[in-house]
Design a protein around this motif. Structure first.
Motif, short mmCIF file in Angstrom:
data_model
loop_
_atom_site.label_atom_id
_atom_site.label_comp_id
_atom_site.label_asym_id
_atom_site.label_seq_id
_atom_site.Cartn_x
_atom_site.Cartn_y
_atom_site.Cartn_z
N VAL A 162 0.91 -1.72 0.28
CA VAL A 162 0.51 0.15 0.49
C VAL A 162 1.03 1.44 -0.20
CG1 VAL A 162 -2.32 1.41 1.20
CG2 VAL A 162 -2.00 -1.63 1.50
N PRO A 163 0.20 2.17 -1.11
CA PRO A 163 1.04 3.44 -0.75
C PRO A 163 1.00 4.04 0.75
CG PRO A 163 -0.34 3.75 -2.65
CD PRO A 163 -0.52 2.22 -2.14
N VAL A 164 2.40 5.02 1.15
CA VAL A 164 1.74 5.29 2.27
C VAL A 164 2.97 7.22 1.78
CG1 VAL A 164 2.37 5.54 4.87
CG2 VAL A 164 1.62 3.62 3.25
N ASN A 165 1.55 8.51 2.07
CA ASN A 165 2.73 9.69 2.05
C ASN A 165 3.45 9.23 3.43
OD1 ASN A 165 2.97 11.86 0.72
ND2 ASN A 165 1.41 12.98 1.02
N VAL A 166 4.59 9.93 3.56
CA VAL A 166 5.33 10.27 3.97
C VAL A 166 6.32 11.36 4.02
CG1 VAL A 166 7.69 9.57 5.19
CG2 VAL A 166 6.32 7.53 4.61
N GLU A 167 6.29 12.15 4.98
CA GLU A 167 6.95 13.50 5.48
C GLU A 167 8.34 13.33 5.38
OE1 GLU A 167 6.59 16.88 8.59
OE2 GLU A 167 5.45 18.12 6.51
N VAL A 168 8.96 13.39 5.13
CA VAL A 168 10.44 13.49 4.80
C VAL A 168 11.26 15.17 4.89
CG1 VAL A 168 10.60 10.85 4.39
CG2 VAL A 168 11.11 12.94 2.69
N GLY A 169 12.78 14.87 4.78
CA GLY A 169 13.68 16.13 5.19
C GLY A 169 13.60 16.66 6.67
N GLY A 170 13.80 18.18 6.18
CA GLY A 170 14.08 18.74 8.24
C GLY A 170 15.54 18.14 8.67
N ALA A 171 15.27 18.26 9.87
CA ALA A 171 15.90 18.37 10.34
C ALA A 171 16.06 17.18 12.10
CB ALA A 171 17.45 19.04 10.71
N THR A 172 17.00 16.68 12.88
CA THR A 172 16.99 16.06 14.17
C THR A 172 17.90 17.49 14.54
OG1 THR A 172 15.47 14.20 13.55
CG2 THR A 172 16.24 14.16 15.60
N ILE A 173 17.58 17.62 15.99
CA ILE A 173 18.43 18.56 16.19
C ILE A 173 18.88 17.91 17.89
CG2 ILE A 173 19.94 20.67 17.01
CD1 ILE A 173 18.38 21.68 15.39
N PHE A 174 19.52 17.74 18.55
CA PHE A 174 20.44 17.38 19.88
C PHE A 174 21.25 18.50 20.13
CE2 PHE A 174 19.47 13.16 17.74
CZ PHE A 174 18.74 12.96 18.66
N ILE A 175 20.80 19.20 21.40
CA ILE A 175 21.77 20.41 22.09
C ILE A 175 22.36 19.58 23.32
CG2 ILE A 175 21.86 22.84 22.47
CD1 ILE A 175 20.06 23.04 20.75
N MET A 176 23.68 19.61 23.18
CA MET A 176 23.91 19.18 24.70
C MET A 176 25.12 20.38 25.42
SD MET A 176 24.57 15.01 23.40
CE MET A 176 24.35 14.93 24.83
N PRO A 177 25.02 20.38 26.91
CA PRO A 177 26.01 20.90 27.65
C PRO A 177 27.60 20.52 27.75
CG PRO A 177 24.49 20.30 28.75
CD PRO A 177 24.33 19.60 27.46
N VAL A 178 28.57 21.46 26.66
CA VAL A 178 29.66 21.16 27.61
C VAL A 178 30.08 21.36 28.74
CG1 VAL A 178 32.20 20.87 26.37
CG2 VAL A 178 29.91 20.91 24.09
N ASP A 179 30.57 20.63 29.17
CA ASP A 179 31.28 21.31 30.75
C ASP A 179 33.21 21.70 30.75
OD1 ASP A 179 28.50 21.53 32.26
OD2 ASP A 179 29.27 18.91 32.60
N ASP A 180 33.21 20.99 30.20
CA ASP A 180 35.02 21.50 30.19
C ASP A 180 34.96 21.18 28.19
OD1 ASP A 180 37.56 21.59 31.43
OD2 ASP A 180 37.95 19.61 31.35
N PHE A 181 36.29 21.73 27.92
CA PHE A 181 36.46 21.73 26.61
C PHE A 181 37.45 22.21 26.52
CE2 PHE A 181 35.81 22.51 21.80
CZ PHE A 181 37.65 23.12 21.47
N ARG A 182 38.67 21.45 25.72
CA ARG A 182 40.15 21.62 25.23
C ARG A 182 40.83 21.29 24.28
NH1 ARG A 182 42.00 18.68 31.35
NH2 ARG A 182 40.30 19.63 32.43
N LYS A 183 41.65 22.10 23.61
CA LYS A 183 41.84 21.80 22.28
C LYS A 183 43.44 21.28 22.70
CE LYS A 183 42.17 24.27 17.76
NZ LYS A 183 41.44 25.48 17.57
N VAL A 184 43.92 20.31 21.97
CA VAL A 184 45.00 20.06 22.75
C VAL A 184 45.80 19.86 21.13
CG1 VAL A 184 44.48 19.28 24.64
CG2 VAL A 184 43.80 17.61 22.74
#
Length: 112
Positions: free
Chosen positions: A90-112
């Motif tokens: 059976v054909p089903v109309n599905v919405e595609v595209g868009g984006a899923t975004i997760f935002i997470m806090p960063v407590d410590d960041f070090r560039k080495v």
């Protein structure tokens, strides 16, 4: 500081990445595959300041548009077909595209 994971369709990858780069955001790209439609996705990783989160989300939203796509349900096994004259797919109309975004806090960041 925040770590943003944005999952976009492969079709939108170039446009989203180009626009983020134009706005001077550094982006790391990972090739991924979705589970439901089994289509190629791209997961973008961005480390950004807290006050830039809305700007990044707006750019991603603007350049990863939603659209409709027709998918076909998989056929039922023949021994389970209750209605012998029924269509097995059976054909089903599905919405595609868009984006899923997760935002997470960063407590410590070090560039080495």
């Amino acid at each position: 500081m925040k770590l943003v994971y944005a999952i976009v369709r492969k079709d939108n990858e170039d446009e989203v990445m180009n626009e983020l780069t134009v706005h001077r955001f550094s982006v790391t790209k990972l090739a991924t595959t979705g589970g439901f439609l089994k289509k190629g996705n791209t997961t973008l990783l961005l480390g950004i300041e807290d006050e830039k989160v809305d700007e990044v989300c707006d750019i991603i939203k603007q350049h990863s548009g939603k659209r409709q796509q027709i998918m076909y349900t998989p056929p039922a096994p023949s021994n389970c077909n209750v209605y012998p004259n029924a269509v097995s797919s059976v054909p089903v109309n599905v919405e595609v595209g868009g984006a899923t975004i997760f935002i997470m806090p960063v407590d410590d960041f070090r560039k080495v």
